[in-house]
Design a protein around this motif. Structure first.
Motif, mmCIF file in Angstrom:
data_model
loop_
_atom_site.group_PDB
_atom_site.id
_atom_site.type_symbol
_atom_site.label_atom_id
_atom_site.label_comp_id
_atom_site.label_asym_id
_atom_site.label_seq_id
_atom_site.Cartn_x
_atom_site.Cartn_y
_atom_site.Cartn_z
ATOM 1 N N THR A 191 0.854 -1.183 0.000
ATOM 2 C CA THR A 191 0.000 0.000 0.000
ATOM 3 C C THR A 191 0.893 1.236 0.000
ATOM 4 O OG1 THR A 191 -1.537 -1.223 1.385
ATOM 5 C CG2 THR A 191 -1.914 1.143 1.180
ATOM 6 N N LEU B 100 -4.381 -3.517 -4.762
ATOM 7 C CA LEU B 100 -3.119 -2.777 -4.693
ATOM 8 C C LEU B 100 -2.338 -2.685 -6.004
ATOM 9 C CD1 LEU B 100 -1.883 -3.900 -1.170
ATOM 10 C CD2 LEU B 100 -2.895 -1.712 -1.813
ATOM 11 N N ALA C 261 3.502 -5.272 -3.838
ATOM 12 C CA ALA C 261 2.083 -5.452 -4.141
ATOM 13 C C ALA C 261 1.878 -6.546 -5.183
ATOM 14 C CB ALA C 261 1.482 -4.137 -4.628
ATOM 15 N N ARG D 214 -2.030 6.283 -0.560
ATOM 16 C CA ARG D 214 -3.337 5.658 -0.393
ATOM 17 C C ARG D 214 -3.776 5.700 1.074
ATOM 18 N NH1 ARG D 214 -5.677 0.288 -3.309
ATOM 19 N NH2 ARG D 214 -7.396 -0.052 -1.874
#
Ligand SMILES: Nc1ncnc2c1ncn2[C@@H]1O[C@H](COP(=O)(O)OP(=O)(O)OP(=O)(O)O)[C@@H](O)[C@H]1O
Ligand SMILES: [Mg+2]
Lengths: 368, 249
Positions: free
Chosen positions: A284, B127, B99, A288
């Motif tokens: 992440t 993601l 990710a 975000r």
């Protein structure tokens, strides 16, 4: 988005606390601002509704119509100054009188029909005609207290018949009645016996200027000084002070809103350090996570503001008429936006903390 | 299975190496206080291999897999994952790498507490830059089914047992079909029987899907589920032949 809304939904309790705090702050600020507006508008209506561009007072009156006293001859002198298109005598008397429903506080304004200084906010009927000495237009607040067109209002031993209704034209929170100069003089002589036998005078002179002329550019007649209508409104004793006191309370409260939100999200982020580290480790981006927190701040403040607005309006409806509150849409929108912006600014402070969270701490052992 | 003549002596080649760690050193801090957590470590792991990494506390296990997974940058040396050089990447590139190509299972499951099991899987699916919601939903349901969690899918972690949580974490690690699965002491929070089940499950998933996995563990009994064992002692990495392990404990 997924995180932001899921958390608000499933960890409702904690968000209710921040929403509640913001609702309370919004409510407080709105009520204070309604009081500030109520005091300001209720005090300055006679000026703001006036067709005059400026007023001449006796110099020692410091802008108070009640303390001011100018010789009748000064109206003519002002009328001759270039740039002044109208100069009309104005008489003011703060007193009480008797209306259809009994005694009421009144501000009696003696004006020259057709001259300067008359209200432009007539909603019903008319102003007294020149020479019509026992007639008056009254502010809507007098109507709220039982008067209608045709009813009689008595001040001292003088009675006038209501011939019109004006709006938002009060003075120092007292309902106004607008009558002629001779009627005003007669009322004054009746309730203030000490003024009997003095040479005739006015309280002040209402002025109308030609285009391009300002109050500051008028050379004042000896013993008098000139204020523009806006300056005159602020010169009413207490008005400026009330407004600046209430405004500083409002700004402080908005600052508190920002602090509360800053603290709340600082706590949330502190508490979620471990989770945020894991989320970063999973890929992440800081951005975000920042969006998540900002979305939550925005949603919480919008809901809080809506609740606060509703609560303040309900209080406004429940308050007795004696409490001078005025809920203006303009102030309401402004305060809502300010509160939301303050919250967002408060939440911004947590972003640095989020950026500093190291994803490497998510793996066992590294946190210690 | 072909013999590979250039392979380091301590690495058993069973396919083309997907992960290569060459001469990697990690030093924390500077000057007098500098700590060399990993000293010139090299290893290579082939596709489909499940490897365990053993060593006493503070020996550098977490540091090594953090570098491999793109959570830490080595002080020197090269780490290659397939065609990408992990050790040269910027922070942003590392975030994308994690990710898209790496699945993590943490010591404590670290699931998002306010998302259901299913949503925890869907979250990581969102993601990578390219993702399809529909495909993600399908895959999440498949994984949850395989991990025996179908009827727990709509529960938040609080409502799940420790073992179930770790199973969700395994599902999450597999969600984006990564090349590499990194597991740091997955059983620390579980009792022996449950821990064993979780590691068994991990081994099965890694094998079935042809993934490459590295598991850090303190627990010698978990070693039987892995293909190879590496040991770290004071930052020095060696491939274990199975004997030293028993000596150490
Ligand atoms: N962020 C850091 N800053 C400084 N030193 C660190 C940091 N992280 C780890 N170390 C040191 O590096 C060495 C290796 O630590 P690491 O966490 O990799 O060990 P580990 O084998 O995972 O231990 P454990 O089994 O306790 O989890 C230790 O001496 C530790 O104190
Ligand atoms: Mg560790």
């Amino acid at each position: 988005m997924m995180l932001a809304f899921a958390e608000i939904k499933r960890a409702r309790g904690r968000f209710l606390s921040i929403i509640g705090a913001l609702a309370l702050i919004t409510f407080l600020v709105l009520t204070l601002s309604a009081l500030s507006d109520g005091l300001f508008y209720g005090s300055t209506g006679a000026y703001r509704s006036s067709n005059a561009d400026g007023y001449a007072y006796s110099t020692d009156a410091e802008g108070s119509l009640i303390r001011s006293r100018v010789p009748v001859a000064d109206a003519q002198k002002y009328g001759q100054i270039p740039g002044v298109t109208k100069a009309s005598g104005l008489g003011v008397l703060l007193t009480s009188g008797t209306g259809p429903n009994g005694e009421l506080d009144l501000a009696v304004f003696g004006v020259e029909p057709g001259g300067a200084g008359i209200p432009t906010t007539l909603t019903q009927g008319r102003l007294p005609n020149p020479g019509e000495d026992s007639a008056a237009a009254v502010d809507k607040t007098v109507v709220d207290k039982g008067a209608t067109i045709g009813s009689t209002i008595k001040v001292g031993d003088r009675s006038v018949t209501v011939v019109g209704v004006t709006q938002d034209s009060n003075y120092q929170l007292q309902p106004t009645i607008w009558t002629t100069i001779p009627t005003w003089r007669a009322m004054q002589a009746s309730v203030r016996p000490e003024t009997r036998g003095l040479p005739p005078n006015y309280s002040a002179i209402a002025l109308e200027f030609s285009n391009g002329t300002t109050a500051a550019s008028i050379p004042p007649v000896t013993g008098t000084s000139v204020l523009s209508t806006d300056e005159a409104a602020l010169a009413i004793p207490g008005v400026k002070e009330q407004r600046s006191t209430l405004n500083s309370i409002i700004y402080t409260t908005l600052l508190v809103a920002a602090l509360v939100v800053a603290l709340f999200f600082a706590l949330i982020v502190l508490e979620k350090r471990e989770l945020f580290a894991a989320l970063k480790a999973l890929g992440t981006s800081t951005r975000r996570l920042a969006n998540t927190v900002m979305t939550q701040a925005l949603v919480a403040s919008i809901i809080g503001v809506i609740i606060g607005v509703i609560a303040a309006r309900l209080l406004g409806l429940a308050l007795p008429a004696q409490v001078p509150t005025l809920f203006r849409t303009e102030s309401l929108i402004q305060i809502s936006i300010f509160t939301i912006v303050a919250s967002v600014i408060g939440a911004l402070f947590s972003l640095r903390r989020i950026a500093r969270i190291d994803p490497a701490t998510a793996l066992g052992g590294a946190l210690q | 299975m072909t013999t590979n003549t250039v392979a380091p002596a301590d690495v058993q080649q069973t396919g083309k190496p997907i992960l290569e760690v060459v001469d990697v050193t990690k030093t924390y801090g500077e000057g007098h206080t500098a700590v060399t957590a990993i000293a010139a470590a090299s290893l290579s792991v082939a596709e489909g291999q499940f490897v365990s990494l053993l060593g006493p506390s503070g020996s550098g296990k977490t540091t090594l897999i953090s570098m491999i997974g793109g959570l830490l940058t080595p002080t020197s040396g090269t780490i290659r994952l397939g065609d990408q050089v992990v050790s040269d990447m910027s922070k942003k590139e590392l975030t994308n790498l994690r990710a898209e190509r790496v699945g993590f299972v943490f010591q404590s499951s670290n699931l998002v507490p306010f998302l259901t099991a299913r949503e925890n899987l869907l979250y990581v699916a969102s993601l990578p830059k390219k993702h399809s919601r529909k495909a993600a939903a399908k895959r999440a349901d498949e994984l949850l089914g395989e991990l025996g969690l179908s009827d727990r899918a709509n529960n938040v972690p609080e409502k799940l047992s420790g073992g179930e949580r770790q199973r969700v974490a395994i599902g999450r690690a597999l969600m984006n079909d990564p090349d590499l699965i990194l597991v740091d002491e997955p059983t620390a929070a579980l009792d022996t029987a449950l821990g064993r089940q979780v590691v068994q499950l991990l081994a099965r998933e890694v094998k079935q899907r042809g993934k490459t996995g590295i598991m850090v563990t303190h627990d010698l009994r978990m070693v039987e589920y892995t293909d190879q064992v590496f040991e770290i002692l004071d930052g020095h990495l060696t491939k274990s032949d199975g004997t030293t392990l028993l000596d150490g404990h």
